[in-house]
Design a protein around this motif. Structure first.
Motif, PDB file in Angstrom:
ATOM      1  N   MET A 153     -10.820 -16.711  41.413  1.00  0.00           N
ATOM      2  CA  MET A 153      -9.631 -15.910  41.104  1.00  0.00           C
ATOM      3  C   MET A 153      -9.983 -14.737  40.199  1.00  0.00           C
ATOM      4  O   MET A 153     -10.803 -14.853  39.292  1.00  0.00           O
ATOM      5  CB  MET A 153      -8.585 -16.794  40.426  1.00  0.00           C
ATOM      6  CG  MET A 153      -7.261 -16.091  40.181  1.00  0.00           C
ATOM      7  SD  MET A 153      -5.948 -17.305  39.910  1.00  0.00           S
ATOM      8  CE  MET A 153      -4.532 -16.234  39.804  1.00  0.00           C
ATOM      9  N   ARG A 174     -17.626 -11.840  38.294  1.00  0.00           N
ATOM     10  CA  ARG A 174     -17.652 -13.183  37.728  1.00  0.00           C
ATOM     11  C   ARG A 174     -17.104 -14.206  38.718  1.00  0.00           C
ATOM     12  O   ARG A 174     -17.655 -15.302  38.878  1.00  0.00           O
ATOM     13  CB  ARG A 174     -16.833 -13.214  36.430  1.00  0.00           C
ATOM     14  CG  ARG A 174     -16.913 -14.521  35.691  1.00  0.00           C
ATOM     15  CD  ARG A 174     -16.164 -14.491  34.395  1.00  0.00           C
ATOM     16  NE  ARG A 174     -14.718 -14.418  34.612  1.00  0.00           N
ATOM     17  CZ  ARG A 174     -13.820 -14.518  33.641  1.00  0.00           C
ATOM     18  NH1 ARG A 174     -14.224 -14.666  32.384  1.00  0.00           N
ATOM     19  NH2 ARG A 174     -12.533 -14.441  33.905  1.00  0.00           N
ATOM     20  N   ALA A 175     -15.998 -13.835  39.399  1.00  0.00           N
ATOM     21  CA  ALA A 175     -15.413 -14.758  40.368  1.00  0.00           C
ATOM     22  C   ALA A 175     -16.353 -14.946  41.558  1.00  0.00           C
ATOM     23  O   ALA A 175     -16.527 -16.056  42.056  1.00  0.00           O
ATOM     24  CB  ALA A 175     -14.049 -14.242  40.823  1.00  0.00           C
ATOM     25  N   GLU A 203     -22.639 -17.690  33.142  1.00  0.00           N
ATOM     26  CA  GLU A 203     -22.269 -18.936  32.449  1.00  0.00           C
ATOM     27  C   GLU A 203     -21.833 -20.039  33.424  1.00  0.00           C
ATOM     28  O   GLU A 203     -22.339 -21.159  33.369  1.00  0.00           O
ATOM     29  CB  GLU A 203     -21.159 -18.647  31.429  1.00  0.00           C
ATOM     30  CG  GLU A 203     -20.766 -19.848  30.573  1.00  0.00           C
ATOM     31  CD  GLU A 203     -21.771 -20.169  29.469  1.00  0.00           C
ATOM     32  OE1 GLU A 203     -22.757 -19.420  29.316  1.00  0.00           O
ATOM     33  OE2 GLU A 203     -21.566 -21.174  28.780  1.00  0.00           O
ATOM     34  N   ALA A 204     -20.889 -19.724  34.302  1.00  0.00           N
ATOM     35  CA  ALA A 204     -20.379 -20.769  35.193  1.00  0.00           C
ATOM     36  C   ALA A 204     -21.421 -21.223  36.225  1.00  0.00           C
ATOM     37  O   ALA A 204     -21.600 -22.427  36.420  1.00  0.00           O
ATOM     38  CB  ALA A 204     -19.092 -20.309  35.867  1.00  0.00           C
ATOM     39  N   MET A 209     -19.512 -17.496  41.723  1.00  0.00           N
ATOM     40  CA  MET A 209     -19.371 -18.915  42.063  1.00  0.00           C
ATOM     41  C   MET A 209     -19.335 -19.114  43.576  1.00  0.00           C
ATOM     42  O   MET A 209     -19.110 -20.215  44.061  1.00  0.00           O
ATOM     43  CB  MET A 209     -18.107 -19.499  41.425  1.00  0.00           C
ATOM     44  CG  MET A 209     -18.139 -19.522  39.912  1.00  0.00           C
ATOM     45  SD  MET A 209     -19.413 -20.608  39.288  1.00  0.00           S
ATOM     46  CE  MET A 209     -18.605 -22.202  39.437  1.00  0.00           C
ATOM     47  N   PHE A 249      -8.032 -12.049  37.663  1.00  0.00           N
ATOM     48  CA  PHE A 249      -6.756 -12.048  36.952  1.00  0.00           C
ATOM     49  C   PHE A 249      -6.264 -10.633  36.649  1.00  0.00           C
ATOM     50  O   PHE A 249      -7.063  -9.713  36.473  1.00  0.00           O
ATOM     51  CB  PHE A 249      -6.890 -12.803  35.627  1.00  0.00           C
ATOM     52  CG  PHE A 249      -7.207 -14.256  35.793  1.00  0.00           C
ATOM     53  CD1 PHE A 249      -6.194 -15.196  35.865  1.00  0.00           C
ATOM     54  CD2 PHE A 249      -8.526 -14.691  35.889  1.00  0.00           C
ATOM     55  CE1 PHE A 249      -6.485 -16.540  36.018  1.00  0.00           C
ATOM     56  CE2 PHE A 249      -8.828 -16.035  36.043  1.00  0.00           C
ATOM     57  CZ  PHE A 249      -7.803 -16.958  36.104  1.00  0.00           C
ATOM     58  N   MET A 304      -5.109 -22.066  42.736  1.00  0.00           N
ATOM     59  CA  MET A 304      -6.208 -22.105  41.760  1.00  0.00           C
ATOM     60  C   MET A 304      -6.119 -23.346  40.888  1.00  0.00           C
ATOM     61  O   MET A 304      -6.884 -23.507  39.952  1.00  0.00           O
ATOM     62  CB  MET A 304      -6.173 -20.824  40.924  1.00  0.00           C
ATOM     63  CG  MET A 304      -7.435 -20.552  40.122  1.00  0.00           C
ATOM     64  SD  MET A 304      -8.935 -20.330  41.107  1.00  0.00           S
ATOM     65  CE  MET A 304      -9.755 -21.911  40.932  1.00  0.00           C
ATOM     66  N   ARG A 363     -12.027 -26.986  43.641  1.00  0.00           N
ATOM     67  CA  ARG A 363     -12.103 -25.628  43.084  1.00  0.00           C
ATOM     68  C   ARG A 363     -13.342 -24.876  43.559  1.00  0.00           C
ATOM     69  O   ARG A 363     -13.415 -23.663  43.406  1.00  0.00           O
ATOM     70  CB  ARG A 363     -12.109 -25.689  41.548  1.00  0.00           C
ATOM     71  CG  ARG A 363     -10.742 -25.795  40.943  1.00  0.00           C
ATOM     72  CD  ARG A 363     -10.815 -25.685  39.424  1.00  0.00           C
ATOM     73  NE  ARG A 363      -9.782 -26.498  38.805  1.00  0.00           N
ATOM     74  CZ  ARG A 363     -10.008 -27.535  38.008  1.00  0.00           C
ATOM     75  NH1 ARG A 363     -11.241 -27.876  37.685  1.00  0.00           N
ATOM     76  NH2 ARG A 363      -9.002 -28.224  37.517  1.00  0.00           N
ATOM     77  N   HIS A 364     -14.320 -25.597  44.100  1.00  0.00           N
ATOM     78  CA  HIS A 364     -15.500 -24.897  44.612  1.00  0.00           C
ATOM     79  C   HIS A 364     -15.146 -23.900  45.704  1.00  0.00           C
ATOM     80  O   HIS A 364     -15.857 -22.938  45.919  1.00  0.00           O
ATOM     81  CB  HIS A 364     -16.521 -25.913  45.144  1.00  0.00           C
ATOM     82  CG  HIS A 364     -17.308 -26.567  44.065  1.00  0.00           C
ATOM     83  ND1 HIS A 364     -17.377 -27.922  43.896  1.00  0.00           N
ATOM     84  CD2 HIS A 364     -18.035 -26.027  43.060  1.00  0.00           C
ATOM     85  CE1 HIS A 364     -18.126 -28.203  42.848  1.00  0.00           C
ATOM     86  NE2 HIS A 364     -18.527 -27.062  42.313  1.00  0.00           N
ATOM     87  N   ASN A 395      -9.092 -11.487  31.654  1.00  0.00           N
ATOM     88  CA  ASN A 395      -9.477 -12.761  31.022  1.00  0.00           C
ATOM     89  C   ASN A 395     -10.990 -12.930  30.931  1.00  0.00           C
ATOM     90  O   ASN A 395     -11.505 -14.030  31.114  1.00  0.00           O
ATOM     91  CB  ASN A 395      -8.882 -13.955  31.774  1.00  0.00           C
ATOM     92  CG  ASN A 395      -7.372 -13.928  31.769  1.00  0.00           C
ATOM     93  OD1 ASN A 395      -6.770 -13.069  31.123  1.00  0.00           O
ATOM     94  ND2 ASN A 395      -6.752 -14.831  32.490  1.00  0.00           N
ATOM     95  N   LEU A 396     -11.695 -11.856  30.642  1.00  0.00           N
ATOM     96  CA  LEU A 396     -13.136 -11.994  30.394  1.00  0.00           C
ATOM     97  C   LEU A 396     -13.332 -12.740  29.086  1.00  0.00           C
ATOM     98  O   LEU A 396     -12.461 -12.716  28.217  1.00  0.00           O
ATOM     99  CB  LEU A 396     -13.792 -10.612  30.315  1.00  0.00           C
ATOM    100  CG  LEU A 396     -13.751  -9.774  31.592  1.00  0.00           C
ATOM    101  CD1 LEU A 396     -14.490  -8.461  31.378  1.00  0.00           C
ATOM    102  CD2 LEU A 396     -14.349 -10.530  32.766  1.00  0.00           C
ATOM    103  N   PHE A 397     -14.474 -13.400  28.942  1.00  0.00           N
ATOM    104  CA  PHE A 397     -14.762 -14.110  27.699  1.00  0.00           C
ATOM    105  C   PHE A 397     -15.298 -13.115  26.674  1.00  0.00           C
ATOM    106  O   PHE A 397     -16.398 -12.586  26.859  1.00  0.00           O
ATOM    107  CB  PHE A 397     -15.769 -15.238  27.951  1.00  0.00           C
ATOM    108  CG  PHE A 397     -15.311 -16.208  29.012  1.00  0.00           C
ATOM    109  CD1 PHE A 397     -14.017 -16.714  28.983  1.00  0.00           C
ATOM    110  CD2 PHE A 397     -16.148 -16.592  30.038  1.00  0.00           C
ATOM    111  CE1 PHE A 397     -13.578 -17.607  29.957  1.00  0.00           C
ATOM    112  CE2 PHE A 397     -15.720 -17.482  31.017  1.00  0.00           C
ATOM    113  CZ  PHE A 397     -14.429 -17.986  30.978  1.00  0.00           C
ATOM    114  N   ARG A 423     -23.611 -12.526  30.665  1.00  0.00           N
ATOM    115  CA  ARG A 423     -23.355 -13.917  30.327  1.00  0.00           C
ATOM    116  C   ARG A 423     -22.024 -14.381  30.919  1.00  0.00           C
ATOM    117  O   ARG A 423     -21.893 -15.528  31.365  1.00  0.00           O
ATOM    118  CB  ARG A 423     -23.345 -14.058  28.805  1.00  0.00           C
ATOM    119  CG  ARG A 423     -23.287 -15.477  28.318  1.00  0.00           C
ATOM    120  CD  ARG A 423     -24.526 -16.244  28.746  1.00  0.00           C
ATOM    121  NE  ARG A 423     -24.426 -17.615  28.332  1.00  0.00           N
ATOM    122  CZ  ARG A 423     -25.059 -18.126  27.285  1.00  0.00           C
ATOM    123  NH1 ARG A 423     -25.870 -17.366  26.566  1.00  0.00           N
ATOM    124  NH2 ARG A 423     -24.890 -19.386  26.965  1.00  0.00           N
TER     125      ARG A 423
END
Ligand SMILES: Nc1ncnc2c1ncn2[C@@H]1O[C@H](COP(=O)(O)OP(=O)(O)OP(=O)(O)O)[C@@H](O)[C@H]1O
Ligand SMILES: [Mg+2]
Lengths: 257, 225, 220
Positions: A95, A163-164, A114-115, A167, A97, A52, A90-91, A101-103, A110
């Motif tokens: 990952m 979230r992962a 966001e990403a 992307m 976790f 990562m 990284r595309h 590690n959520l914002f 969001r």
């Protein structure tokens, strides 16, 4: 034979004087689901974190999709990667976790949009369409407007997976994604991964202590000890007839818990 | 532009006078620290009193002293004490103000230090039938001491840095002396810079000293006599 | 002197004090963020410049800095009126302490947040402004509140360079009249009230923002 999607060649990794990997070789085929098991401190997380780009390497080469991850090819051979190269590499990777590690300052939706918006330049509508679909997939559609603090651990982790995935990585790294959860919440998260494994053709690399799950989901299981792969093979073989004494001892200790 | 270049000769001329005044600064700090520790400890213990009224009055006194300017407190003592028939030298007035002001800050440090001692220690002392006084003196304070050192030290350094405010009541400490020299010679650069550098130097030395005290202080605490 | 007249003179001084706070507080905030971020993220030579500013202003006291700016800088051709000198000295002084607040708050954001931001491929600027800073801001509020109170207290120093603030007027009145006890009691209470209002204000702000960390607010 086609080239493996992930390839570690003679990798060395140190933390100060502590050697984690030395001349480490490992590869994963495209579409393969690989579980990594092994005692604490054996370097399982470090392996995922190198992929990562959260940890650098001191020697050797890591290839992802046929390109060196931590190096750039130049006319004079390999040189250490710059930020631009890492950003591009990284595309391929996503990952999930152990501690989510959520914002905390963003809503569930969001967190997911966001990403794709900021990094991939998607419009808000595009990103939200993806988010809606993923929230459906992880069974969190009704929680889209909530905030991480308002969710249970299992729900948080399902958002972490969504979230992962947003992307659209080709490789998904999962580091003990259920070990911070209360036992009764483990299955709701594992179910999501089970579905993913069935529906999509991801390459998945997962570190886990849930042996039954590793056995059920993996194409291959690797037993790690002290920065080396002691034994690897099909899950049935590893769990029912391990060859190495260290694997046997580890599994025995696990069973007797 | 006569002030533009640094005048070394002038610097060496005024240095002895300023260093002489440094003694006053250091004396004020030393006496102020002693008083602040006594005041701080008293407030900290009063904050733990069994009476609600005592606790809350102490809280508001500490809050009041901490949130009003030291300079005004200095003036207050300087102007108001004589009204009540108490007359003190500027040095003692200053020491009183410093001790009170920083005592309020220290009381918070001491309070959390005392709170940091395990509850079991109190229970054990009670089981041994020690008096409250002996429990504080022999059991609690010796253990609370070490964790309090860094914060206490920082407040004492802060107090030291604030001593120039005593110039407002005509105490001849470093800054006041520098100002007088400056106005007599129409050159402020060297005296004020010298004072600044001296403060910086003393602060750094003191910070290092506190660090050493903390490191050499026995982890188990010490037995008070 | 009638007490009412004393009060009105003092209240005028309180307005001067308020004005200095209102001017120095934004300056302090700019210095705190600017130099705090330089201290954390700037390349070496600039970082050392930031450290020198921070250590210099924290190592000596506000009064010395005030005198230096007011009495020494004119010899270098920079003349300030007393008001400007006061605002600049206090803003720089409190700002230097503020850099540590910024630094501590940035450091208090869990490492996992940074790692998640890397894993999602955010650029380093995005990581800083979209992920780390909004979370750090909430942690900065209480210590910034304390610094704001320290600033209010420090404004009393400008009375020593002849600005007619609350402290200056108190001393002038005390020299002129016999009501010293009443005068100083009023002045202390005014400062105390000012500090309490600030403390309450910052507490409300913190509540608002940290609720935002759970629900709405900063992320949007
Ligand atoms: N940042 C670091 N600095 C120093 N040592 C580290 C660091 N990260 C990991 N290590 C060390 O590297 C070794 C491997 O760590 P790693 O986290 O990969 O183990 P693990 O197999 O994931 O163990 P666990 O099952 O406990 O998660 C451990 O001995 C650990 O102490
Ligand atoms: Mg691990």
């Amino acid at each position: 034979m086609s080239q493996p999607l992930i390839e570690f060649q003679g990798v060395e990794k140190r933390f100060g004087d502590t050697v984690i990997f030395k001349d480490f070789n490992f590869s994963v085929e495209d579409g393969e689901i690989v579980s990594i098991i092994g005692p604490s401190g054996s370097g399982k997380s470090t392996l995922l974190r190198i992929l990562m780009t959260l940890e650098g390497i001191e020697g050797g080469v890591v290839n992802v999709a046929g390109e060196p991850l931590w190096h750039k090819r130049t006319a004079n051979g390999l040189v250490p990667a710059d930020n631009k190269h890492l950003h591009r590499m990284r595309h391929h990777l996503g990952m999930v976790f152990q501690h989510f590690n959520l914002f905390p300052h963003m809503s569930v939706k969001r967190n997911i949009t966001e990403a794709p918006m900021r990094v991939q330049g998607k419009t808000k509508a595009e990103a939200e369409a993806i988010a809606d679909e993923l929230l459906e997939l992880v069974g969190m559609s009704d929680k889209a407007d909530m905030y991480p603090n308002e969710l249970s651990g299992g729900q948080k982790q399902r958002v972490g997976i969504a979230r992962a995935l947003a992307m659209q990585p080709s490789i998904l790294l999962l580091d003990e994604i259920t070990s911070a959860l209360d036992p009764e919440l483990v299955d709701e998260v594992l179910d999501v991964i089970r579905n993913l494994a069935k529906k999509h053709s991801f390459t998945m690399l997962l570190v886990t202590h849930e042996m039954y799950f590793a056995r059920e989901i993996s194409d291959r299981v690797c037993f790690f000890d002290q920065g080396a792969i002691v034994e690897e093979g099909e899950p049935e073989q590893i769990f029912t007839a391990p060859k190495e004494t260290r694997t046997q001892a580890f599994l025995n200790a696990y069973m007797s818990q | 532009m006569n002030g533009f270049d640094w005048d070394w000769q002038f610097t060496f001329e005024v240095m002895p006078t300023i260093l002489e005044a440094a003694k006053v600064t250091l004396l004020a700090t030393l006496l102020g620290s002693c008083l602040a520790i006594v005041v701080g400890l008293s407030f900290a213990l009063l904050r733990r009193s069994g009476f609600f009224l005592v606790r809350s009055i102490t809280y508001w006194i500490v809050e009041f002293v901490r949130s009003t300017p030291l300079l005004v407190q200095i003036f207050f003592l300087y102007y108001v004490m004589p009204e009540f028939g108490i007359s003190m030298s500027p040095l003692l007035t200053g020491v009183l103000a410093l001790g009170l002001h920083y005592g309020a800050y220290l009381s918070e440090v001491f309070r959390s230090g005392i709170d940091g001692v395990e509850k079991g220690q109190w229970e054990a002392s009670r089981a041994l039938n020690l008096s409250v006084f002996d429990t504080y003196k022999d059991i609690v304070l010796p253990q609370a001491l070490r964790p309090m050192i860094p914060a206490t030290g920082n407040y004492i350094i802060a107090m030291f840095k604030e001593t120039p405010q005593l110039s407002a009541i005509t105490l001849l400490e470093m800054l006041q002396v520098a100002k007088i020299i400056g106005s007599e010679n129409f050159r402020y650069l060297e005296p004020f810079t010298l004072v600044g550098v001296l403060y910086l130097l003393f602060s750094l030395i003191a910070a290092y000293g506190i660090h050493c005290v903390e490191r050499r202080f026995p982890k188990e605490g010490i037995t008070l006599k | 002197m009638p007490f009412g007249e004393i009060i009105s003179i003092l209240l005028e001084g309180a307005l001067v004090t308020l004005k200095i706070v209102a001017l120095a507080l934004p300056l302090a905030a700019v210095m705190a963020f600017g130099f705090g971020m330089l201290r954390l993220y700037a390349p070496k030579p600039i970082k050392y410049l930031a450290i020198i500013y921070i250590e210099f202003f924290r190592g000596t006291s506000a009064l010395i800095q005030l005198y230096w700016i007011y009495f020494v800088l004119p010899f270098f051709g920079f003349s300030f009126d007393a008001m400007t000198a006061g605002v600049v000295a206090l803003g720089l002084n409190i700002g230097a302490y503020g850099t540590e607040v910024v630094r501590g708050a940035m450091a208090s954001v869990p490492k996992g947040q940074y790692e998640a931001a890397v894993a999602l491929n955010f650029s380093s600027t995005q990581r800083l402004w979209r992920i780390l800073m909004p979370q750090a801001l909430v942690n900065m509020i209480p210590p910034f509140g304390n610094l704001a109170i320290e600033l209010v207290k420090a404004t009393s120093l400008v009375s020593l360079i002849t600005i007619a603030d609350l402290t200056y007027r108190a001393k002038a009145l005390a020299d002129m009249t016999l009501q010293v006890t009443e005068i100083f009691a009023v002045v202390l209470v005014l400062y105390f009230l000012f500090a309490q209002v600030l403390a309450i204000g910052f507490r409300v702000l913190e509540k608002k923002l940290s609720r935002g960390l759970g629900r709405g607010g900063l992320g949007q």
